[in-house]
Design a protein around this motif. Structure first.
Motif, PDB file in Angstrom:
ATOM      1  N   MET A   3      11.890  -0.864   4.200  1.00 51.69           N
ATOM      2  CA  MET A   3      11.959  -2.184   4.555  1.00 51.69           C
ATOM      3  C   MET A   3      13.087  -2.956   4.053  1.00 51.69           C
ATOM      4  N   THR A   4      14.093  -2.211   3.395  1.00 51.33           N
ATOM      5  CA  THR A   4      15.203  -2.919   2.612  1.00 51.33           C
ATOM      6  C   THR A   4      16.649  -2.855   4.020  1.00 51.33           C
ATOM      7  N   PHE A   5      16.580  -1.722   4.465  1.00 50.92           N
ATOM      8  CA  PHE A   5      17.951  -1.698   5.380  1.00 50.92           C
ATOM      9  C   PHE A   5      17.502  -1.361   6.750  1.00 50.92           C
ATOM     10  N   THR A   6      18.726  -1.423   7.594  1.00 53.50           N
ATOM     11  CA  THR A   6      18.271  -1.264   9.175  1.00 53.50           C
ATOM     12  C   THR A   6      19.677  -0.756   9.799  1.00 53.50           C
ATOM     13  N   GLY A   7      20.835  -0.394   8.875  1.00 56.26           N
ATOM     14  CA  GLY A   7      21.980   0.068   9.407  1.00 56.26           C
ATOM     15  C   GLY A   7      21.898   1.533  10.077  1.00 56.26           C
ATOM     16  N   VAL A   8      21.039   2.402   9.280  1.00 56.38           N
ATOM     17  CA  VAL A   8      20.844   3.702   9.769  1.00 56.38           C
ATOM     18  C   VAL A   8      20.339   3.510  11.029  1.00 56.38           C
ATOM     19  N   ALA A   9      19.242   2.575  11.139  1.00 52.31           N
ATOM     20  CA  ALA A   9      18.468   2.689  12.608  1.00 52.31           C
ATOM     21  C   ALA A   9      19.349   2.377  13.647  1.00 52.31           C
ATOM     22  N   LYS A  10      20.186   1.441  13.340  1.00 51.92           N
ATOM     23  CA  LYS A  10      21.352   1.166  14.529  1.00 51.92           C
ATOM     24  C   LYS A  10      22.157   2.143  14.850  1.00 51.92           C
ATOM     25  N   THR A  11      22.372   3.120  13.826  1.00 51.35           N
ATOM     26  CA  THR A  11      23.299   4.038  14.004  1.00 51.35           C
ATOM     27  C   THR A  11      22.468   5.248  15.117  1.00 51.35           C
ATOM     28  N   ILE A  12      21.492   5.508  14.770  1.00 45.06           N
ATOM     29  CA  ILE A  12      20.610   6.380  15.557  1.00 45.06           C
ATOM     30  C   ILE A  12      20.143   5.727  16.896  1.00 45.06           C
ATOM     31  N   GLY A  13      19.979   4.567  16.935  1.00 52.45           N
ATOM     32  CA  GLY A  13      19.703   3.789  18.312  1.00 52.45           C
ATOM     33  C   GLY A  13      20.729   3.602  19.231  1.00 52.45           C
ATOM     34  N   GLY A  14      22.020   3.900  18.810  1.00 50.73           N
ATOM     35  CA  GLY A  14      23.323   3.534  19.833  1.00 50.73           C
ATOM     36  C   GLY A  14      24.410   4.688  19.686  1.00 50.73           C
ATOM     37  N   LYS A  15      24.486   5.567  18.498  1.00 50.28           N
ATOM     38  CA  LYS A  15      25.633   6.489  18.396  1.00 50.28           C
ATOM     39  C   LYS A  15      25.528   7.697  19.071  1.00 50.28           C
ATOM     40  N   ILE A  16      24.374   7.970  19.505  1.00 48.11           N
ATOM     41  CA  ILE A  16      24.217   9.355  19.960  1.00 48.11           C
ATOM     42  C   ILE A  16      24.488   9.373  21.637  1.00 48.11           C
ATOM     43  N   ALA A  17      23.814   8.077  22.149  1.00 43.44           N
ATOM     44  CA  ALA A  17      23.854   7.980  23.429  1.00 43.44           C
ATOM     45  C   ALA A  17      23.527   6.511  23.682  1.00 43.44           C
ATOM     46  N   ASP A  18      24.065   5.756  24.800  1.00 44.24           N
ATOM     47  CA  ASP A  18      23.657   4.462  25.220  1.00 44.24           C
ATOM     48  C   ASP A  18      22.286   4.313  25.833  1.00 44.24           C
ATOM     49  N   PRO A  19      21.487   3.721  25.423  1.00 51.65           N
ATOM     50  CA  PRO A  19      19.887   3.658  26.140  1.00 51.65           C
ATOM     51  C   PRO A  19      20.087   3.147  27.194  1.00 51.65           C
ATOM     52  N   LEU A  20      20.940   2.094  27.416  1.00 52.18           N
ATOM     53  CA  LEU A  20      21.091   1.402  28.815  1.00 52.18           C
ATOM     54  C   LEU A  20      21.562   2.178  29.886  1.00 52.18           C
ATOM     55  N   SER A  21      22.155   3.329  29.551  1.00 50.74           N
ATOM     56  CA  SER A  21      22.832   4.084  30.628  1.00 50.74           C
ATOM     57  C   SER A  21      21.886   5.289  31.022  1.00 50.74           C
ATOM     58  N   LEU A  22      20.723   5.438  30.525  1.00 47.78           N
ATOM     59  CA  LEU A  22      19.810   6.341  30.959  1.00 47.78           C
ATOM     60  C   LEU A  22      18.809   6.168  31.673  1.00 47.78           C
ATOM     61  N   SER A  23      18.628   6.376  32.833  1.00 53.11           N
ATOM     62  CA  SER A  23      17.331   6.265  33.904  1.00 53.11           C
ATOM     63  C   SER A  23      16.116   6.338  33.496  1.00 53.11           C
ATOM     64  N   ASN A  24      16.087   7.470  32.657  1.00 48.30           N
ATOM     65  CA  ASN A  24      14.822   8.015  32.305  1.00 48.30           C
ATOM     66  C   ASN A  24      14.728   8.060  30.829  1.00 48.30           C
ATOM     67  N   GLY A  25      15.193   6.983  30.031  1.00 50.47           N
ATOM     68  CA  GLY A  25      15.450   7.048  28.635  1.00 50.47           C
ATOM     69  C   GLY A  25      14.297   7.188  27.600  1.00 50.47           C
ATOM     70  N   MET A  26      13.180   6.635  28.190  1.00 49.57           N
ATOM     71  CA  MET A  26      11.702   6.789  27.581  1.00 49.57           C
ATOM     72  C   MET A  26      11.155   8.085  27.273  1.00 49.57           C
ATOM     73  N   VAL A  27      11.329   8.709  28.554  1.00 50.95           N
ATOM     74  CA  VAL A  27      11.008  10.219  28.639  1.00 50.95           C
ATOM     75  C   VAL A  27      12.132  11.159  27.902  1.00 50.95           C
ATOM     76  N   VAL A  28      13.354  10.627  27.528  1.00 50.21           N
ATOM     77  CA  VAL A  28      13.976  11.349  26.640  1.00 50.21           C
ATOM     78  C   VAL A  28      13.486  11.280  25.469  1.00 50.21           C
ATOM     79  N   VAL A  29      13.356  10.228  24.880  1.00 56.48           N
ATOM     80  CA  VAL A  29      12.665  10.037  23.545  1.00 56.48           C
ATOM     81  C   VAL A  29      11.323  10.414  23.295  1.00 56.48           C
TER      82      VAL A  29
END
Length: 341
Positions: A59-85
């Motif tokens: 509950m203390t930090f969120t920086g690593v979450a943002k790294t996972i969420g955006g550094k590997i790929a841009d979720p906005l650029s994937l047409s089938n992003g939820m299936v990818v996840v």
């Protein structure tokens, strides 16, 4: 009317929390194996302590979450992003359960990152992967175990020098007390890094699915991921506890304290830098560093070699698993769409 889009995001969130739960009991061993093996804490007490501290850390930090969420790929650029996840989570969960069953302290971080990368490549090709971000994550995953070996070796060497003439019985009793605090510190640091990965993958799916347009981590995501990891931790991973706590070196309270402190410092340092690291790698490596400082021959190098092998194969195997999972999930999706239409 049935909303397939909403149903898919609900399925992704449930699977992500399941992965977090599995991660909790898979990696519980990492936080408490040393304190149990040295009898500093009873197993039940150690698990309760680890569960609480994991929750607080998550509950203390969120920086690593943002790294996972955006550094590997841009979720906005994937047409089938939820299936990818979805495919990534299936592959990572399968690998975690496989390595848990065989008692191998493999990396949940490697499994998740390898799976997400493999699913992105299968869905949209290599160009969809942000290789600059991926390499920075990979560097942290490689460097952190090396730092843990050095830290474990250094702290254990200092303890040997400072307490060289002390009575072993008295020193062991004091270090057992100190281990309660270092076990708590280690569980806290584990929560600050590992739970963030699930928060990041859920946020990735929310953005890819159009449910939000930024990588801001919602409070409900933080709370649910923290609870899932704490509940998973409460189950315990006894097979891996045995490997980390007894099959690398025979731990005494002083070496257990050294391993706990050195690994917690490395993990927390990575969290401050917003970098995901493998708590499994870091903790196992700190134990190896401590054992090397005591005496090189005390390390059971056969076990260490098996652990390293599991580390090396995790990324490519999970990437392939995720590719297969994506193919299956996408095929099922097309079949369901054809039936509904």
């Amino acid at each position: 009317m049935f909303d397939s889009h909403l149903a898919l995001i609900v399925l992704v969130i449930l699977l992500a929390l399941t992965f977090d739960f599995i991660n909790g009991f898979h990696d519980t061993a990492n936080a408490i194996a040393t304190s149990i093996s040295t009898k500093a804490l009873r197993p039940r007490t150690a698990i309760v302590l680890a569960s609480v501290m994991n929750f607080i850390g998550a509950m203390t930090f969120t920086g690593v979450a943002k790294t996972i969420g955006g550094k590997i790929a841009d979720p906005l650029s994937l047409s089938n992003g939820m299936v990818v996840v979805l495919a990534a989570l299936i592959a990572a969960s399968i690998w975690n359960l496989f390595t848990w069953y065989y008692g191998l302290p493999s990396s949940s971080s490697h499994a998740l990152i390898g799976s997400l990368t493999g699913a992105v490549i299968t869905s949209a090709g290599f160009s969809a992967v942000n290789f600059h971000g991926f390499i920075s994550i990979l560097e942290a995953l490689i460097l952190s175990p090396l730092l843990a070996v050095v830290a474990g070796f250094t702290i254990m060497t200092l303890i040997k020098v400072i307490f060289h003439y002390s009575v072993p019985h008295r020193i062991n009793r004091r270090f057992r007390i100190l281990q309660v605090f270092t076990a708590a510190f280690q569980a806290f640091s584990h929560g600050t890094n590992d739970a963030q990965k699930t928060m990041g993958i859920i946020t990735f799916a929310l953005v890819a699915g159009g449910f939000q347009n930024s990588l801001h981590i919602p409070v409900w995501v933080k709370l649910s991921a923290a609870l899932a990891m704490a509940l998973g931790t409460s189950v315990g991973g006894w097979r891996i506890i045995k490997t980390v706590g007894t099959r690398i070196i025979k731990l005494d309270p002083g070496s257990g304290f050294s391993a706990d402190l050195s690994s917690a410092l490395v993990i927390l340092g990575a969290t401050f830098l917003k970098l995901p690291v493998s708590t499994t790698h870091v903790i196992s490596s700190s134990v190896i560093g401590v054992g090397t400082a005591r005496r090189f021959s005390t390390v059971k190098w056969g076990t260490a070699q098996k652990i390293v092998t599991a580390w090396l194969v995790t990324l490519p195997v999970t990437a392939l698993l995720a590719g297969l999972s994506y193919g299956v999930c996408a095929g099922i999706g097309r079949l369901a769409a054809a039936v509904l239409l």
